[in-house]
Design an enzyme around this catalytic site. Structure first.
Site, PDB file in Angstrom:
ATOM      1  N   CYS A 144      25.233 -19.254  -1.068  1.00  0.00           N
ATOM      2  CA  CYS A 144      25.853 -18.005  -1.503  1.00  0.00           C
ATOM      3  C   CYS A 144      25.539 -17.783  -2.977  1.00  0.00           C
ATOM      4  O   CYS A 144      25.042 -18.679  -3.663  1.00  0.00           O
ATOM      5  CB  CYS A 144      27.370 -18.040  -1.293  1.00  0.00           C
ATOM      6  SG  CYS A 144      28.226 -19.234  -2.336  1.00  0.00           S
ATOM      7  N   ASP A 173      -5.396   7.071   6.521  1.00  0.00           N
ATOM      8  CA  ASP A 173      -6.851   7.114   6.488  1.00  0.00           C
ATOM      9  C   ASP A 173      -7.353   7.322   7.916  1.00  0.00           C
ATOM     10  O   ASP A 173      -6.659   6.997   8.879  1.00  0.00           O
ATOM     11  CB  ASP A 173      -7.385   5.794   5.920  1.00  0.00           C
ATOM     12  CG  ASP A 173      -8.891   5.747   5.922  1.00  0.00           C
ATOM     13  OD1 ASP A 173      -9.521   6.710   5.474  1.00  0.00           O
ATOM     14  OD2 ASP A 173      -9.444   4.731   6.403  1.00  0.00           O
TER      15      ASP A 173
END
Length: 859
Positions: free
Chosen positions: A108, A507
């Site tokens: 944590c 593209d």
């Protein structure tokens, strides 16, 4: 207009290193642009014996393959320094050695802060990076600081650390079940049992709860002593960690809970102290279990690589060795169902190979002699012998794991906000808790017991653990889920930005189309024959790396036309237009029609006739008496381009010799992928260097409404900038082949590379890499990213809302310590982690499985 020729990564050359060659990897942090890389490579390549140079600008690394008999490592380092760049691992001013530690119990933000404080007090440590989501700490240390010293410093913060060997096998816990057999779990169980007996005596059968004595004027019943014992047993780890927190000046959950337990017992509230100790320990165990479930997703990626490999020796015998011991050039034997142990090339056998772990492809790919295979993939039906081409720590799967691990280092905007908020929130609530506990009794004579308990409740609420882990656990869950499905996301920032992108620039060649070009038409002009046109074009294009040029060469070879005997010299690639070279002493051009502006006249030419019949239908042109008179720009080019073909003209400075038409195939899933993206609200724009007619034909075929054609690489970049400038909130993602679209991809908010498996350049430079040539992963990527962004928002705001409600309810007595622990700490930590784990349920769709735009995808 033709795209610029793609550069070829050094690793893709046909040359193979000799048995004596060595590879040296140098960290050159200041080599952070193509210009820098050019200076370094030019300096190093002056040495004899340099076989290959691979500068990786994004990571600041230089890979050099060299012959140690002709040059040395020290000479290579000298040439890098001569170019004006420092090498990080040899100069204390340029950098320090990097040490990675596995700290499983650091799960944590509070734990990480404590570890950071302990390491910051250590001399010789320059940089500290904690990754609680993966239980990992990385530090930069000088030569005089040993790994044991760093491990001891982490130990002083209360956490056990183990140096990592670079393979990351130590990340997380070894087993989910081991958490429930740990010393803390046993202590919590004993403490809970003692507290349960005390509760029965105190609340169920108070007549059986005798008073055993008086201390400082306060009577203590048996149940109260049991509560104190429960607090001591279950709370021992909390109190121990609280001491470490004090040593490291960390205002964290352990310190706050430790103060709460001691204060409760000291203030004659042993029941609250016992409940706080037991419930908080249960919450910590559940959080650790939940976090380990999150870490499992990363561990699953590591498990893709097999532990052993069967190597075939020169005498024909086989030997089983560790996969880590494989060397480049080894030949490994892989039977059906076994995992391929390393990246390599098939030299014998054939089989369908399940490549889903790498590319996410659901259909096995057929592999035979000469085909590339990846470590971690599985042959399903046949026997293979594979020549190893990369060591274990440089395989595609190893690079994927490293990228996923490193992704946690890249904080999202929301993570940065959470960190800033938490640094202010905790001290403010602690001060508020002290005020609630002391001011009402002092100012109004209210009950010390009542207000002490309310202040204690606020003290528990003060820790923002669930709030702080809400974002990183979601990011890691999303990134590892994507990696398992063939999408490599380089960091939480890119996951977040993709979800915020409302425009996708695409593209054409190699993305919407396969990039597998083939010649469809050859139109000879001015008396030249079809064979002559192909011979000249293939001779010139044989030196080109452009897909159009390769398709012409391949077609000529198929027709038995070999232009290699022609004398070609002074070859030059003309970016975005074509190529030029001397052929048999005469300058020849092969390229787009506008390449011939100012050269050969294309408006009045004559198609070659065969027996008096024109090869192509030409209109009746009265201004010319010859047969086959035509205007290439008006009669030929528009017709071919309307059919979606790319037109290439072959000629000299004075005469056009022929026209060659080349066509690309649209990917089968392109139309479906574009449709799904548009349904998700993404505006799809095609940017291509190809001509207007071809671009329009492909756009219409796949359903794209907006396209821009005949763009040079810098013009694609300009279009990305224009799309992003349309609004302050505009985010544009760009997908291309990862090499020749690099400038536009780098400028976009997110650069996405197609077919990156095994391609170093794409893996190094792209923000997101689609490991296979699978367009169905694009809708999945946007779906996952948007879902992840939603999950992160839910986690953050839910954590804030719960903390706010609890903080308001505590001073007025509606919230107790038990509520604060069960709801505010344990409940919310489990809630945000469980919510983040939902991202593993977001699965890629395929056209066959699609049930409509509203079909559910997330469980």
């Amino acid at each position: 207009m033709r795209d610029s020729p793609p550069s070829v990564p050094p690793d893709s050359s046909d040359s193979t290193p000799s048995g004596t060659d060595r590879t040296l990897e140098l960290r050159v942090p200041e080599m952070d642009c193509p210009s820098c890389a050019g200076k370094v490579t030019k300096s190093v390549e002056r040495l004899d014996g340099i076989d290959d140079l691979d500068p990786r600008v994004t990571s600041g690394r230089l890979l050099v393959r060299y012959d140690p008999a002709r040059t040395s490592e020290s000479e290579i380092r000298d040439r890098v320094r001569a170019a004006g760049y420092q090498i990080a691992d040899e100069d204390s001013d340029a950098g320090a050695a990097e040490l990675s530690l596995s700290v499983p119990e650091m799960d944590c933000a509070s734990c990480a802060n404590k570890v950071e404080n302990a390491l910051a007090a250590l001399d010789g440590v320059d940089e500290i990076e904690t990754q609680p989501t993966s239980g990992r700490v990385t530090v930069a240390v000088d030569d005089e600081t040993s790994a044991d010293t760093v491990v001891d410093a982490v130990g002083s913060a209360g956490y056990e650390a183990t140096p990592m060997d670079g393979n990351s096998d130590e990340i997380g816990f070894g087993d989910d079940d081991s958490i429930w057999r740990s010393r803390r779990a046993i202590g919590t169980a004993i403490g809970g049992a003692i507290a349960a007996v005390g509760m029965i005596l105190a609340f169920v059968v108070p007549a059986a709860d005798p008073t055993l004595g008086t201390v400082a004027g306060r009577p203590y019943a048996l149940s109260q002593l049991l509560f104190i014992a429960a607090a001591a047993v279950a709370g021992a780890p909390v109190l121990r960690n609280a001491v470490y927190s004090v040593r490291n000046r960390s205002l964290d959950i352990d310190f706050l809970m430790g103060v709460g337990i001691v204060a409760s017992v000291a203030a004659h509230h042993p029941f609250e102290g016992a409940m706080l100790a037991v419930l908080f320990s249960v919450a910590e165990l559940l959080e650790r279990f939940s976090m380990d479930r999150a870490r499992n997703s990363l561990r699953e990626l590591m498990d893709l690589s097999p532990d052993t490999a069967t190597v075939r020796r020169d005498d024909g015998s086989t030997e089983t060795v560790s996969a880590d011991e494989l060397a480049v050039g080894d030949v490994v034997v892989v039977r059906p169902g076994e995992k391929i142990p390393a990246d390599g090339v098939v030299i014998e056998g054939q089989s369908a190979v399940d490549q889903a772990p790498i590319t996410g492809e659901s259909v096995p790919a057929d592999k035979r002699e000469g085909d590339e295979v990846f470590g971690g993939t599985i042959p399903e039906s046949g026997y293979l012998e594979v020549e190893v081409e990369s060591e274990a720590d440089d395989s595609t799967i190893a690079r994927i794991v490293r990228t996923v691990e490193d992704a946690e280092r890249d904080q999202t905007k929301r993570e940065q906000f959470v960190d800033r908020f938490a640094s202010v929130y905790t001290p403010l609530v602690v001060v508020f808790a002290l005020a609630v506990a002391t001011l009402p009794p002092l100012l109004t004579g209210a009950s010390w017991n009542t207000w002490f308990l309310r202040g204690l409740t606020l003290l528990v609420i003060a820790c923002p653990c669930a709030f702080v882990i809400s974002t990183p656990v979601s990011v890691v869950s999303g990134i590892t889920s994507a990696a398992r499905n063939g999408v490599l996301i380089k960091g939480g920032r890119h996951l977040e930005t993709t979800g915020e992108s409302d425009v996708l620039a695409v593209d054409k060649t190699g993305t919407l189309t396969t990039g597998d070009l083939s010649v469809t038409d050859v139109i000879p002009l001015e008396g030249a024959t079809e064979a002559d046109v192909l011979r000249r074009a293939s001779a010139v294009e044989r030196r080109s790396e452009h897909p159009v040029g390769r398709s012409i060469v391949g077609y000529a070879d198929e027709q038995g036309i070999d232009g290699r005997d022609a004398g070609v010299s002074n070859f030059e690639a003309l970016t975005g237009k074509g190529v030029r070279a001397e052929l048999d002493g005469e300058t020849h051009y092969v390229g787009k029609p506008d390449l011939f502006d100012g050269l050969a006249d294309l408006e009045h030419v004559h198609a070659t006739t065969d027996g008096g019949v024109a090869v192509v239908d030409a209109p009746d042109r009265s201004q010319c008496e010859r047969e086959g008179c035509l205007d290439v720009l008006e009669d030929v080019v528009p017709k071919l381009e309307r059919d979606g073909k790319t037109v290439v003209v072959v000629g000299t400075e004075d005469d056009p010799l022929g026209v060659i038409a080349v066509a690309d195939r649209v990917r089968p899933d392109a139309e479906w992928a574009v449709s799904r993206l548009q349904e998700q609200g993404v505006r799809v724009v095609m940017l291509t260097g190809d001509n207007e007619g071809t671009a329009r034909a492909i756009a219409e075929q796949v359903g794209i409404d907006e396209f821009h054609a005949e763009l040079l690489p810098d013009e694609k970049l300009a279009w990305i900038e224009q799309l992003e400038s349309e609004s302050d909130e505009a985010r544009v993602a760009m997908v291309g082949d990862g090499i020749n679209d690099a400038p536009a991809m780098a400028t976009a908010s997110v650069g996405i590379a197609m077919g990156a498996a095994g391609t170093d350049t794409a893996l190094e430079t792209a923000d997101v890499a689609l490991m296979g040539d699978d367009l169905t992963r694009l809708p999945y990527l946007f779906d996952l990213s948007k879902t992840a962004t939603g999950v992160i928002r839910q986690n953050i705001w839910a954590s804030l809302a719960v903390k706010a409600v609890l903080a308001i309810g505590a001073p007025i007595g509606l919230v107790t310590v038990i509520h604060a622990v069960i709801i505010g700490d344990m409940g919310m930590s489990l809630g945000v982690t469980g919510n983040a784990m939902r991202l593993a349920n977001v699965e890629p769709e395929t056209p066959a499985a699609d049930t409509g735009p509203n079909s559910p995808k997330t469980n």
